[in-house]
Design a protein around this motif. Structure first.
Motif: not given
Length: 938
Positions: A698-703, A705-712, A775-779
């Motif tokens: 449901n998410h591309d590689a850039d997303a 990485k961003w998700h992982a950094l924010e959750v960490m 973990f919800d992601v809105f556009s």
């Protein structure tokens, strides 16, 4: 269908000028200079009576041109009576000198003797020499009196020399004087102006004037919309509108001195048939314009959705077969606009033939370039002043040559000469159906339709000439056909040709940045001809039930008549019959679900069809209007990659797709550990292990990485809930992630907070980790389809704070707002579909109805009340209609299986959708005009 012409109204029966002057004199005799109020009332009363008579005649069926002329005559009587009153009683010049001669001149459209109900009066206060106290006083008194009557007056005060000097410098002033007409005052002064203007300005530099007016026209079209087939046209300034007809009048009058319609025919500029077409177009457009002004009470020139139904009703257009009255009315409008384009070509051809000089740069397509007739390029065809022409009318005795004209022009990159264009337009109407099966005609058509150069441009010329719809009657059905909704910006035929333009541009590598995948796979396509024919025919089923089913039938019939092999006929039919499938799956289904990809793979069948369908889908969406963004592109690319892998691997069943998803998830995890693991690899590993395989699709590689950094960061700092946002300009969205403890109603609360902030939710991905975190992601976007907060960082900060609070406690949805006047013009039937067959793990709810602020939040709150969890949400808007899809589960997991619960949920969702409906259909003639535009935020 404008009603038949009424007997012309005599102006003395509407406004009796002699009686009006007597009443004004009587008022002055009774009150002297204190009669101003009485005088204003008398003049206003005459003007009002004239307007009411004009309105009554229009509503009784009189054409708008006659009404516009009646209104101009009424204004003439009022202005002339005011002038006589002013110069007889208020500022009387008892012994006027030659220098005190004075005249009132109508200029512009009013000077032409046509006045719309709410248009300005354009007046020139003409002096003989220098300004005197007399003419200054008269001008000021008249202007204040006219303004006090509520009139809008465009005015200037000049002497003849000043008029001529400015006219030589400014083509706009030239145009205004070209239509000058004396209303009151010294006739000899007015005639001196007109005579000197013709001799010293209008009889000189025709090429310069024509250049300026055509350049001005192109700029006007660019401002109002470059296509004459926009579904909310500007009837005055738009392409094919009144101003284009006026431009023809200006060009002919400047070049030839014409002022009457019959002079066009006498000079050979137009045939009698074309003169009649000019008249019909003028009357129809004026009729629409006058109705618009009377309905709205202002100078409204845009035929907006909310006004179209009322116009259709007033002009007598009722529903027939599968077309509503408003669609029939708008089809007539677009056919008239098309006719205006043909008249423009004809007049420009005449100007070219008469132009002896080298044409100004940039105008070669309108005026002679000085080139002489060349040798024939093929038998019967030759190049004339840089454009393709035909030797004689006899060439068209062979109907296939009508198509060869366009084929040769496309091959040689030439425009069609207006003489040939007009001749083909007239002759093609009489061609028998047999020509459609002639081998030469088929070959010429296929050359144009599948050209590697610019097929859209050539097909558009064929459509303008009436050749395309005659040769392919399936396409002819959709010519000038309007779809009465806010999603489509153009008529069906114009949308189709724009889609072909978009596809051709992708093939030629014009959009590798926006459509990298489509550009990459296009050279691999084997059945290119089938792709272009499918695009040409993809919407031919519109208006006849299910557009894909009916479209496939018509596409097969057209391809069989063209003599295509059966295999190609089947492929074109399949593409047309499934041209909406890929966008529906990408935007409305969870492509991280193995069953979704498996089912779509079975529909597609092979990689060649997948390639064709992707390119077709991308070009189709791009041609709709301003609805494309990279968010949709990413969804299509993800679906393509997954389906391609399943088809290449030979495992398009659910288990095969599931295995492939597991491989993707494993590879993504390994890449993240390599890129950002480091000293916090244990924190990252815990997060990665808590996610299921569907997340990774449901998410591309850039997303990722961003998700992982924010959750960490949140886990390390123990700052939960955690909200973060970033703007993705290329995708046209702002992404907002919320990492929080899961609870019932969380998604609804977050959606409410976003809607309350004025943002439009265009996509949502809902995930629940194995350790119980949400973990919800809105556009999200602004209501203007831009990334939310792009130009206002404070709005993004406020949204982040609001979402943090909403993650901890329920946030109420904003109250439903009534639909805008424009949105309320559409009849929208809400519906809800609840399906347990799409995926075994969840119940899929699709809710569709009128779009409004907070709709998504309200629908989500129904799920909360029903005690079902939203697993994922897929959001889309089609103009005025919202289409929201939820994957939901019971509290303890699994589908909603109880029929009573399903019925209850459906009923409550339908009630929410119906809450967005207006109490009654909007009546443009009675309802107050709304301020602003419809919001698409949900």
């Amino acid at each position: 269908m404008v009603a038949s012409r009424l007997k012309p109204a005599r102006i003395e029966h509407v406004v009796d000028g002699i009686r009006l002057r007597a009443q004004l004199s009587a008022a002055y005799a009774a009150e002297g200079e204190n009669a101003r109020s009485a005088v204003r009332s008398l003049l206003h009363g005459a003007l009002f009576r004239g307007r009411m008579v004009a309105k009554e005649r229009l509503e009784a069926g009189e054409n708008g041109l006659a009404v516009a002329r009646l209104l101009a005559q009424v204004a003439d009587e009022v202005v002339a009576a005011l002038y006589d009153y002013t110069t007889t009683h208020i500022f009387r010049a008892r012994n006027p000198t030659a220098g005190e001669r004075f005249a009132i001149i109508a200029v512009g459209g009013y000077g032409r003797g046509e006045l719309a109900p709410s248009s300005d009066l354009d007046l020139l206060f003409l002096r003989a020499y220098k300004q005197t106290a007399f003419d200054e006083s008269v001008t000021e008194y008249m202007l204040y009196m006219l303004w006090d009557m509520g009139l809008k007056v465009g005015h200037s005060s000049r002497n003849i020399d000043e008029c001529l000097k400015l006219a030589r410098e400014d083509h706009t002033i030239q145009t205004a004087l070209l239509e000058g007409r004396r209303i009151a005052g010294d006739d000899s002064l007015a005639q001196e102006l007109f005579g000197r203007f013709r001799k010293e300005v209008a009889d000189r530099d025709h090429a310069g004037f024509i250049t300026a007016k055509l350049t001005e026209r192109d700029e006007r079209h660019a401002r109002a919309g470059a296509s004459r087939y926009m579904v909310e046209p500007n009837i005055k300034e738009g392409k094919g509108g009144l101003r284009d007809l006026h431009t023809l009048f200006w060009l002919a009058r400047r070049r030839y001195g014409f002022s009457q319609m019959r002079e066009y025919v006498d000079a050979g500029v137009f045939t009698n048939e074309e003169r009649n077409a000019f008249r019909r177009a003028l009357e129809f457009l004026w009729t629409v314009r006058c109705h618009l002004h009377f309905i709205t009470g202002r100078a409204e020139e845009r035929l907006t959705f909310d006004l179209q139904p009322e116009l259709a009703k007033r002009l007598g257009y009722g529903g027939r077969a599968n077309q509503s009255g408003v669609e029939r009315f708008m089809k007539r409008y677009f056919l008239v606009a098309k006719e205006v384009g043909a008249l423009t070509r004809t007049l420009c051809a005449r100007l070219e033939a008469d132009q002896a000089k080298q044409s100004p740069k940039g105008l070669q397509r309108f005026l002679s370039s000085g080139r002489k007739r060349s040798a024939p390029v093929e038998a019967g065809f030759f190049v004339d002043a840089g454009r393709l022409n035909i030797e004689s009318e006899d060439i068209l005795d062979t109907p296939a040559n009508a198509l060869r004209l366009f084929s040769i022009a496309e091959k040689l990159d030439l425009d069609i000469h207006p003489d040939a264009f007009g001749l083909v337009s007239r002759r093609v109407r009489a061609f028998s159906p047999a020509w459609r099966k002639q081998p030469e005609a088929r070959a010429a058509f296929l050359e144009v339709a599948t050209s590697a150069r610019h097929p859209g441009a050539a097909l558009r010329l064929m459509n303008e000439a009436g050749v395309l719809g005659k040769f392919v009657p399936e396409f002819g059905r959709i010519v000038a056909q309007m779809q009465f909704n806010m999603y489509h910006h153009y008529t069906v035929d114009e949308h189709t040709l724009r889609a072909i333009d978009a596809m051709s541009e992708i093939e030629r590598g014009r959009h590798t940045d926006q459509h990298p995948l489509a550009s990459e796979i296009f050279p691999k396509i084997i059945n290119r001809r089938a792709l272009y024919l499918a695009m040409l025919l993809h919407d031919t089923g519109k208006g006849d039930g299910d557009q894909q089913i009916e479209g496939e039938k018509s596409a097969r019939g057209a391809c069989e008549r063209l003599g295509l092999p059966q295999e190609e006929v089947d492929l074109v039919g399949w593409l047309v019959g499934n041209h909406l499938v890929m966008s529906d799956v990408a935007q409305k289904r969870d492509i991280g679900d193995p069953r979704t990809v498996a089912q779509f793979s079975k529909v597609v069948g092979n990689v060649e069809r997948l390639r064709l369908l992707l390119v077709l889908t991308v070009a189709d969406i791009r041609a709709v209007g301003n609805v494309w963004n990279d968010w949709k592109g990413q969804l299509l690319r993800d679906l393509y990659r997954l389906t391609e892998a399943a088809l290449h691997g030979g495992r398009s069943d659910e288990e095969g797709v599931r295995a492939h998803l597991a491989e993707i998830a494993h590879g993504a995890k390994e890449q993240l550990l390599k890129d950002i693991g480091g000293a916090r690899a244990d924190v990252l590993q815990a997060w990665l292990d808590a996610l299921d395989d569907g997340y990774w699709l449901n998410h591309d590689a850039d997303a990722l990485k961003w998700h992982a950094l924010e959750v960490m960061r949140a886990r390390t700092e123990r700052a939960i809930p955690h909200v973060a946002a970033r703007i993705r300009e290329a995708q046209g969205v702002t992404e907002v992630l919320v990492y929080a403890g899961d609870r019932a109603g969380l998604f609804a609360s977050l959606a409410s907070a976003i809607s309350a902030s004025g943002a439009d939710i265009v996509g949502a991905r809902v995930h629940t980790s194995k350790d119980g975190a949400a973990f919800d992601v809105f556009s999200i976007q602004t209501t203007g389809h831009k990334p939310f907060g792009f130009n206002d960082p404070r709005a993004l900060d406020a949204l982040t704070s609001r979402l943090t609070n909403a993650a901890l406690a329920d946030h109420a949805a904003p109250p439903p707002a009534p639909p805008s006047r424009r949105n309320a013009a559409f009849a929208i039937e809400p519906w809800v579909r609840i399906d347990n067959d799409i995926t075994p793990h969840a119940t899929v709810i699709e809710a569709s109805g009128r779009d409004r602020l907070g709709l998504l939040a309200d629908l989500a709150h129904v799920c909360v009340e029903a005690k079902v969890s939203v697993v994922s949400a897929h959001i889309d808007t089609y103009g005025e209609r919202a289409s929201d899809v939820f994957y939901v589960q019971e509290e303890d997991g699994g589908q909603i299986s109880n029929p009573r619960r399903i019925a209850s949920v459906r009923g409550k969702l339908e009630a929410v959708l119906r809450a967005a409906e207006p109490a009654a259909p909007a009546d443009p003639a009675k309802a107050p005009l709304a301020v602003g535009r419809a919001s698409t935020a949900r």
